[in-house]
Design a protein around this motif. Structure first.
Motif, PDB file in Angstrom:
ATOM      1  N   LEU A  13       0.833  -1.206   0.000  1.00 34.24           N
ATOM      2  CA  LEU A  13       0.000   0.000   0.000  1.00 34.24           C
ATOM      3  C   LEU A  13       0.867   1.255   0.000  1.00 34.24           C
ATOM      4  CD1 LEU A  13      -2.808   1.393   0.286  1.00 34.24           C
ATOM      5  CD2 LEU A  13      -2.507   1.197   2.771  1.00 34.24           C
TER       6      LEU A  13
ATOM      7  N   ASN B 175      -1.575   0.456  -5.431  1.00 35.15           N
ATOM      8  CA  ASN B 175      -1.222  -0.924  -5.112  1.00 35.15           C
ATOM      9  C   ASN B 175       0.142  -1.171  -5.745  1.00 35.15           C
ATOM     10  OD1 ASN B 175      -0.841  -3.686  -5.007  1.00 35.15           O
ATOM     11  ND2 ASN B 175      -2.898  -4.225  -5.694  1.00 35.15           N
TER      12      ASN B 175
ATOM     13  N   TYR C  26      -4.627   3.214  -7.925  1.00 35.55           N
ATOM     14  CA  TYR C  26      -5.708   2.279  -7.624  1.00 35.55           C
ATOM     15  C   TYR C  26      -6.983   3.049  -7.298  1.00 35.55           C
ATOM     16  CZ  TYR C  26      -8.259  -1.463  -5.204  1.00 35.55           C
ATOM     17  OH  TYR C  26      -9.215  -2.367  -4.800  1.00 35.55           O
TER      18      TYR C  26
END
Length: 357
Positions: free
Chosen positions: A174, A188, A196
């Protein structure tokens, strides 16, 4: 759902923490400290703390068993240093700043090498791994985020952001990027070439800091207006999102003084977190129980950066002038120091949930 934690003035005695055992680090930087990082390697019995400062240096201290720090090595930049991070194995330190460069310092040899370059100051640098390969990600005021393989002088990828990068954090796969105009970009790292998700911060004022949850399920956002937001990545968890007020004085008539949330750090084991602000206080919170665990007295100056060590037994916080009150708020006597707070057993543990009958 703001204000769920209640105001700081409503604190009861059992939520007031103590500072009496906090230890000041010797030989501190000569100007405001911008970032702190502990070595994360769980197999290393020693704690090393990297300290980035506006005095154009990164200093690395070994934290001794008596709580004192001993300077080990320093790295020079050609401008104020804004960000610092450790390699996963703890052998190298990444740093970046106003000289538009990022460097990697080998703690064994004491030799720094330049590993990144931008067209404007680099606000953030973070270490991550891609398929086991050590990598760095940098975020700059040139509105780009770039990925670097240490074996190459050129970035292996980049992302164009909406605005200047103000803050960034990585946890596992993350990556969260906070920019000017309150944009938040979620990446991501298995697909690093695209966003993302992009959102605007639920907080109405400038983003000061983003910090990823320990379980990578979401992140916290701190703003200049004494508020913190808890934000989950996936839409299915959106009912768990909320924001709350913090770092503000009790109202005086119709006036409430509010302060910037300068840093947010998550406890590596418990998943609870700290906020620290321009008001010179820090607090520990439990996001799941929506509860403040502990609040602490004023430390005598703005808190500019915080971090936990790898076991969560030490909470380091930097005191220094953060320019929140402009030029006139600064003085030659304003403290610049790093404090080490020994974390007691109950300070950061989540509260057991109390179910209503």
């Amino acid at each position: 759902m703001s204000g769920l934690f209640g105001s700081s003035s409503a604190a009861t005695s059992n939520t007031l923490g103590e500072l009496k055992n906090d230890v000041e680090l010797g030989s501190p930087p000569e100007d405001t400290i911008s970032d702190l990082a502990f070595n994360p390697n769980p197999t290393d019995p020693k704690d090393f703390l990297a300290v980035a400062s506006w005095d154009k240096k990164v200093r690395v201290y070994e934290i001794l068993s008596n709580g004192q720090g001993q300077g080990k090595v320093a790295i020079d930049h050609d401008g104020p240093v804004f960000s610092v991070d450790f390699f996963k194995d703890g052998t190298k330190v990444l740093s970046a700043g106003a000289d538009k460069q990022a460097k990697a310092l080998d703690l064994n040899t004491g030799q720094p090498v330049q590993i990144a370059q931008h067209d404007a100051p680099i606000r953030c640098v973070r270490y991550f791994e891609a398929n086991g390969t050590p990598m760095a990600v940098t975020g700059s005021w040139d509105k780009t985020v770039k990925y670097w393989d240490f074996r190459s002088a050129q970035p292996i990828g980049s992302l164009q952001c909406q605005e200047r990068v103000y803050t960034m954090d990585v946890r596992g796969d993350l990556l969260v990027i906070g920019t000017a105009d309150r944009y938040i970009n979620v990446v991501n790292l298995n697909q690093p070439g695209k966003f993302y998700k992009t959102l605007q911060s639920p907080l109405k004022w400038q983003t000061r800091v983003v910090s990823c949850f320990t379980d990578q399920q979401g992140f916290a956002i701190g703003s200049i207006e004494g508020r913190c937001a808890i934000q989950y990545v996936e839409d299915k968890d959106s009912s768990l999102n909320f924001s709350f007020k913090c770092h503000r004085d009790p109202p005086q008539g119709s006036v409430t003084n509010v302060y910037a949330v300068n840093d947010i750090s998550f406890h590596p084991q418990h998943g609870t977190f700290s906020t620290a602000g321009s008001d010179g206080t820090f607090h520990f919170w439990d996001k799941d129980a929506k509860h403040r665990l502990k609040g602490y007295p004023n430390v005598g100056g703005s808190i500019t950066a915080t971090t936990f060590n790898k076991t969560g037994s030490i909470f380091a916080y930097a005191i220094g002038y953060d320019w929140s009150k402009g030029y006139q708020g600064n003085s030659a006597t304003y403290p610049t120091k790093v404090m080490l707070h020994p974390v007691q057993a109950d300070e950061c543990k989540p509260r057991p949930s109390v179910k209503k009958r």
